[in-house]
Design a protein around this motif. Structure first.
Motif, mmCIF file in Angstrom:
data_model
loop_
_atom_site.group_PDB
_atom_site.id
_atom_site.type_symbol
_atom_site.label_atom_id
_atom_site.label_comp_id
_atom_site.label_asym_id
_atom_site.label_seq_id
_atom_site.Cartn_x
_atom_site.Cartn_y
_atom_site.Cartn_z
ATOM 1 N N ALA A 1 0.834 -1.206 0.000
ATOM 2 C CA ALA A 1 0.000 0.000 0.000
ATOM 3 C C ALA A 1 0.867 1.253 0.000
ATOM 4 O O ALA A 1 0.542 2.244 -0.673
ATOM 5 N N ILE B 1 -5.805 0.897 0.872
ATOM 6 C CA ILE B 1 -5.138 1.834 -0.036
ATOM 7 C C ILE B 1 -5.754 3.222 0.074
ATOM 8 O O ILE B 1 -5.047 4.231 0.027
ATOM 9 N N VAL C 1 -6.963 -0.194 -8.960
ATOM 10 C CA VAL C 1 -5.761 -0.936 -8.570
ATOM 11 C C VAL C 1 -5.972 -2.415 -8.867
ATOM 12 O O VAL C 1 -7.016 -2.988 -8.516
ATOM 13 N N VAL D 1 -11.374 4.280 -4.350
ATOM 14 C CA VAL D 1 -10.448 3.229 -4.780
ATOM 15 C C VAL D 1 -11.231 1.974 -5.157
ATOM 16 O O VAL D 1 -12.112 1.533 -4.417
ATOM 17 N N VAL E 1 2.042 1.748 -3.543
ATOM 18 C CA VAL E 1 0.962 2.290 -4.366
ATOM 19 C C VAL E 1 0.845 3.792 -4.122
ATOM 20 O O VAL E 1 0.714 4.588 -5.059
ATOM 21 N N GLY E 2 0.913 4.183 -2.840
ATOM 22 C CA GLY E 2 0.869 5.603 -2.510
ATOM 23 C C GLY E 2 2.000 6.381 -3.147
ATOM 24 O O GLY E 2 1.803 7.505 -3.642
ATOM 25 N N GLU F 1 -4.199 4.855 3.001
ATOM 26 C CA GLU F 1 -2.824 5.241 2.686
ATOM 27 C C GLU F 1 -2.797 6.568 1.929
ATOM 28 O O GLU F 1 -1.879 7.377 2.099
#
Length: 255
Positions: A44, A92, A62, A102, A47-48, A95
């Motif tokens: 996560a 996510i 995602v 999301v 991804v951030g 995050e």
């Protein structure tokens, strides 16, 4: 219209804004290495990092390499097992500060919907199977353009083993196989899948789709047409963005 897509893989996490009119990346993608162990918090965070690289603050799609239902991870064959049962969409979103909608879906399903909309499967009816060959083998199964989600055909048994342990790109690298020997393994896998599903078309995706001349001409004894993915390794990003757009339209994304 642009929406952001992120593709989580066993070796890398990549993303970019996607132009959904063209079905292509609106900017050059940004990629970071998948952390090891690939825990929920570590992934996560990556991804951030990808999303913040573009200063993105809108809807986000995602992909995840495993079964995903309602944003929750059900399997994690090539990721840390602590993912199982995690609400990845909510994780996510937290995050990223909790303000971005999301949507999370299976990685091969994302690549498949992109290829069906913009790529090698566009306009094709009947039974179509996209197979992503990479760290594992992902699959997206379509019948007359409708997705059968989370098929995960990389885990079919082949010679007493998960098929992906014999025919994935990782298997090729781990066993130092020539293109010829690896193509023979892929051929056996395709023949097995063809026996079960009788597809009209195989689309071969993943990074190896950039080199179809290395292995596709070596595959014999498969009735179905076999073609490389047109979107190549960007298909997952495009499909993730498509899923985010669909979720936005229905209000199904999580914040």
């Amino acid at each position: 219209m642009q929406i952001f897509g992120v593709d989580i893989g066993g070796t890398g996490i990549k993303g970019a804004p996607v132009d959904l009119e063209r079905g292509d990346l609106a900017q050059e993608r940004h990629k970071v290495l998948t952390p090891h162990p690939a825990t929920p918090e570590g992934v996560a965070g990556c991804v951030g990092e990808v999303v913040r690289h573009f200063e993105w603050d809108g809807p986000l799609g995602v992909t995840f390499p495993g079964v995903v239902t309602g944003g929750v991870i059900r399997t994690a064959a090539n990721m840390d097992k602590s993912w199982i049962g995690v609400d990845a969409a909510s994780l996510i979103a937290r995050e990223l500060g909790g303000g971005m909608p999301v949507t999370v879906l299976n990685d091969a399903d994302a690549a498949g919907v992109a290829e069906m909309a913009y790529g090698a499967g566009r306009g094709r009816g009947g039974t179509v199977l996209l197979l992503t060959l990479g760290t594992g083998i992902g699959s997206a199964l379509f019948t007359d353009g409708r997705l059968v989600a989370n098929s995960e055909l990389g885990h079919l048994e082949l010679k007493g083993h998960d098929a992906e342990t014999r025919a994935s790109v990782k298997a090729k690298e781990d066993h130092d196989l020539t293109w010829e020997r690896w193509a023979h393994r892929v051929q056996k896998y395709l023949q097995h899948v063809e026996m079960l599903f009788s597809p009209d078309l195989f689309i071969i995706g993943g990074g190896v789709s950039r080199k179809p001349e290395k292995f596709l001409p070596l595959i014999e004894g498969v009735r179905a047409e076999i073609v490389p993915a047109k979107l190549q390794n960007n298909a997952g990003i495009v499909g993730a963005a498509m899923a985010a757009k669909a979720a936005k339209a229905t209000g199904a994304a999580k914040k």
